[in-house]
Motif scaffolding. Structure first.
Motif, PDB file in Angstrom:
ATOM      1  N   PHE A  14       0.724  -1.224  -0.020  1.00 12.99           N
ATOM      2  CA  PHE A  14      -0.025  -0.051  -0.055  1.00 12.99           C
ATOM      3  C   PHE A  14       0.644   1.332   0.000  1.00 12.99           C
ATOM      4  N   HIS A  15       0.381   2.464  -0.239  1.00  8.45           N
ATOM      5  CA  HIS A  15       0.868   3.630  -0.522  1.00  8.45           C
ATOM      6  C   HIS A  15       0.218   4.541   0.736  1.00  8.45           C
ATOM      7  N   GLN A  16       0.949   5.585   1.221  1.00  6.36           N
ATOM      8  CA  GLN A  16       0.216   6.541   2.143  1.00  6.36           C
ATOM      9  C   GLN A  16       0.307   7.774   1.783  1.00  6.36           C
ATOM     10  N   GLY A  17      -0.797   8.472   2.061  1.00  7.08           N
ATOM     11  CA  GLY A  17      -0.747   9.971   1.997  1.00  7.08           C
ATOM     12  C   GLY A  17      -0.966  10.570   3.366  1.00  7.08           C
ATOM     13  N   LEU A  18      -0.150  11.451   4.011  1.00  8.11           N
ATOM     14  CA  LEU A  18      -0.220  11.781   5.225  1.00  8.11           C
ATOM     15  C   LEU A  18      -1.139  13.054   5.041  1.00  8.11           C
ATOM     16  N   ILE A  19      -1.902  13.199   6.095  1.00  8.31           N
ATOM     17  CA  ILE A  19      -2.854  14.509   6.071  1.00  8.31           C
ATOM     18  C   ILE A  19      -2.868  14.950   7.622  1.00  8.31           C
ATOM     19  N   ALA A  20      -2.665  15.983   7.591  1.00 11.95           N
ATOM     20  CA  ALA A  20      -2.838  16.869   9.156  1.00 11.95           C
ATOM     21  C   ALA A  20      -4.433  17.015   9.365  1.00 11.95           C
ATOM     22  N   TYR A  21      -4.933  16.324  10.306  1.00 17.77           N
ATOM     23  CA  TYR A  21      -6.267  16.406  10.436  1.00 17.77           C
ATOM     24  C   TYR A  21      -6.513  16.770  11.886  1.00 17.77           C
ATOM     25  N   ARG A  22      -7.090  17.646  12.308  1.00 15.84           N
ATOM     26  CA  ARG A  22      -7.485  18.210  13.558  1.00 15.84           C
ATOM     27  C   ARG A  22      -6.155  18.484  14.264  1.00 15.84           C
ATOM     28  N   GLU A  23      -6.100  17.669  15.257  1.00 21.07           N
ATOM     29  CA  GLU A  23      -4.739  17.670  16.189  1.00 21.07           C
ATOM     30  C   GLU A  23      -3.789  16.510  15.936  1.00 21.07           C
ATOM     31  N   ARG A  24      -3.948  15.778  14.932  1.00 25.24           N
ATOM     32  CA  ARG A  24      -3.035  14.659  14.630  1.00 25.24           C
ATOM     33  C   ARG A  24      -2.762  14.488  13.181  1.00 25.24           C
ATOM     34  N   THR A  25      -1.912  13.419  12.909  1.00 27.71           N
ATOM     35  CA  THR A  25      -1.708  13.148  11.315  1.00 27.71           C
ATOM     36  C   THR A  25      -2.125  11.626  11.201  1.00 27.71           C
ATOM     37  N   VAL A  26      -2.915  11.865  10.031  1.00 30.28           N
ATOM     38  CA  VAL A  26      -3.513  10.628   9.594  1.00 30.28           C
ATOM     39  C   VAL A  26      -3.050  10.033   8.278  1.00 30.28           C
ATOM     40  N   ALA A  27      -2.656   8.808   8.195  1.00 35.60           N
ATOM     41  CA  ALA A  27      -2.165   8.295   6.930  1.00 35.60           C
ATOM     42  C   ALA A  27      -3.781   7.900   6.198  1.00 35.60           C
ATOM     43  N   VAL A  28      -3.816   8.159   4.860  1.00 30.41           N
ATOM     44  CA  VAL A  28      -4.624   7.674   3.986  1.00 30.41           C
ATOM     45  C   VAL A  28      -4.097   6.499   3.241  1.00 30.41           C
ATOM     46  N   ALA A  29      -4.194   5.388   3.569  1.00 28.04           N
ATOM     47  CA  ALA A  29      -3.574   3.925   3.061  1.00 28.04           C
ATOM     48  C   ALA A  29      -4.494   3.745   1.789  1.00 28.04           C
ATOM     49  N   CYS A  30      -3.717   3.452   0.744  1.00 25.70           N
ATOM     50  CA  CYS A  30      -4.305   3.214  -0.383  1.00 25.70           C
ATOM     51  C   CYS A  30      -3.671   1.854  -1.158  1.00 25.70           C
ATOM     52  N   THR A  31      -4.459   0.597  -1.337  1.00 24.53           N
ATOM     53  CA  THR A  31      -3.857  -0.495  -1.702  1.00 24.53           C
ATOM     54  C   THR A  31      -3.304  -0.155  -3.174  1.00 24.53           C
ATOM     55  N   ARG A  32      -2.289  -1.102  -3.444  1.00 27.58           N
ATOM     56  CA  ARG A  32      -1.523  -0.844  -4.738  1.00 27.58           C
ATOM     57  C   ARG A  32      -2.436  -1.475  -5.801  1.00 27.58           C
ATOM     58  N   ASP A  33      -3.244  -2.670  -5.503  1.00 23.58           N
ATOM     59  CA  ASP A  33      -3.953  -3.478  -6.551  1.00 23.58           C
ATOM     60  C   ASP A  33      -5.309  -2.831  -6.680  1.00 23.58           C
ATOM     61  N   SER A  34      -5.806  -2.149  -5.832  1.00 23.68           N
ATOM     62  CA  SER A  34      -7.180  -1.873  -5.978  1.00 23.68           C
ATOM     63  C   SER A  34      -7.631  -0.524  -5.488  1.00 23.68           C
ATOM     64  N   ALA A  35      -8.683   0.064  -5.662  1.00 25.32           N
ATOM     65  CA  ALA A  35      -8.955   1.290  -5.134  1.00 25.32           C
ATOM     66  C   ALA A  35      -9.655   1.479  -3.822  1.00 25.32           C
ATOM     67  N   VAL A  36      -8.963   0.692  -2.758  1.00 22.45           N
ATOM     68  CA  VAL A  36      -9.536   0.556  -1.578  1.00 22.45           C
ATOM     69  C   VAL A  36      -8.609   1.497  -0.660  1.00 22.45           C
ATOM     70  N   LEU A  37      -9.250   2.271  -0.034  1.00 24.73           N
ATOM     71  CA  LEU A  37      -8.779   3.295   1.080  1.00 24.73           C
ATOM     72  C   LEU A  37      -9.000   3.123   2.487  1.00 24.73           C
ATOM     73  N   ALA A  38      -8.084   3.239   3.266  1.00 23.11           N
ATOM     74  CA  ALA A  38      -8.573   3.091   4.961  1.00 23.11           C
ATOM     75  C   ALA A  38      -7.614   4.396   5.515  1.00 23.11           C
ATOM     76  N   LEU A  39      -8.166   4.627   6.792  1.00 20.61           N
ATOM     77  CA  LEU A  39      -7.449   5.873   7.441  1.00 20.61           C
ATOM     78  C   LEU A  39      -6.677   4.962   8.533  1.00 20.61           C
ATOM     79  N   ALA A  40      -5.520   5.422   8.860  1.00 27.21           N
ATOM     80  CA  ALA A  40      -4.633   4.491   9.640  1.00 27.21           C
ATOM     81  C   ALA A  40      -3.578   5.540  10.461  1.00 27.21           C
ATOM     82  N   GLU A  41      -3.002   5.043  11.487  1.00 24.96           N
ATOM     83  CA  GLU A  41      -1.937   5.630  12.056  1.00 24.96           C
ATOM     84  C   GLU A  41      -0.725   5.576  10.905  1.00 24.96           C
ATOM     85  N   PRO A  42       0.209   6.861  10.975  1.00 25.55           N
ATOM     86  CA  PRO A  42       1.247   6.733  10.004  1.00 25.55           C
ATOM     87  C   PRO A  42       2.238   5.608  10.008  1.00 25.55           C
ATOM     88  N   ARG A  43       2.760   5.010   9.007  1.00 25.40           N
ATOM     89  CA  ARG A  43       3.823   4.117   9.186  1.00 25.40           C
ATOM     90  C   ARG A  43       5.045   4.627   8.773  1.00 25.40           C
TER      91      ARG A  43
END
Length: 118
Positions: A14-43
């Motif tokens: 998966f790839h990550q896009g880091l977003i500053a959201y409110r008081e924290r940083t959230v990773a938008v994780a996106c699988t490489r082989d499909s258009a599935v997204l999840a919000l997670a703690e940054p890795r």
């Protein structure tokens, strides 16, 4: 958006896009082989040597951010933490290799979709 972290090696899947959201940083994780997204703690991903961290992601709940992502990326599927932390049903995700499923034995949907399998 703070930064993009593109996985260029075998792991993670998966790839990550880091977003500053409110008081924290959230990773938008996106699988490489499909258009599935999840919000997670940054890795941490080392772009030269590959994955630095491995293991299951910690998915986070941010309904407003999920709604914005669903609107901005209508062809993507944004999964909730309850879906991702729930059981994995291989029949619902036929694009995941049956060999990987047998070998890695994911316990949750999140483990099956966002992983460091080689």
């Amino acid at each position: 958006m703070i930064e993009f972290r593109l996985a260029g090696h075998v792991t993670p899947n998966f790839h990550q896009g880091l977003i500053a959201y409110r008081e924290r940083t959230v990773a938008v994780a996106c699988t490489r082989d499909s258009a599935v997204l999840a919000l997670a703690e940054p890795r941490t991903i080392d772009f030269v040597d590959g994955a630095v961290e491995s293991g299951p992601l910690t998915f986070v709940d941010a309904p407003e951010l999920m709604a914005v992502l669903a609107t901005l990326l209508p062809k993507s599927r944004v999964l909730t933490p309850s879906e991702l932390n729930g059981p994995f049903d291989a029949t619902a995700w036929p694009h995941i290799s049956s060999n990987d499923i047998r070998y890695w034995r994911p316990g949750t949907l999140g483990e099956a979709l966002f992983n460091y399998w080689d």
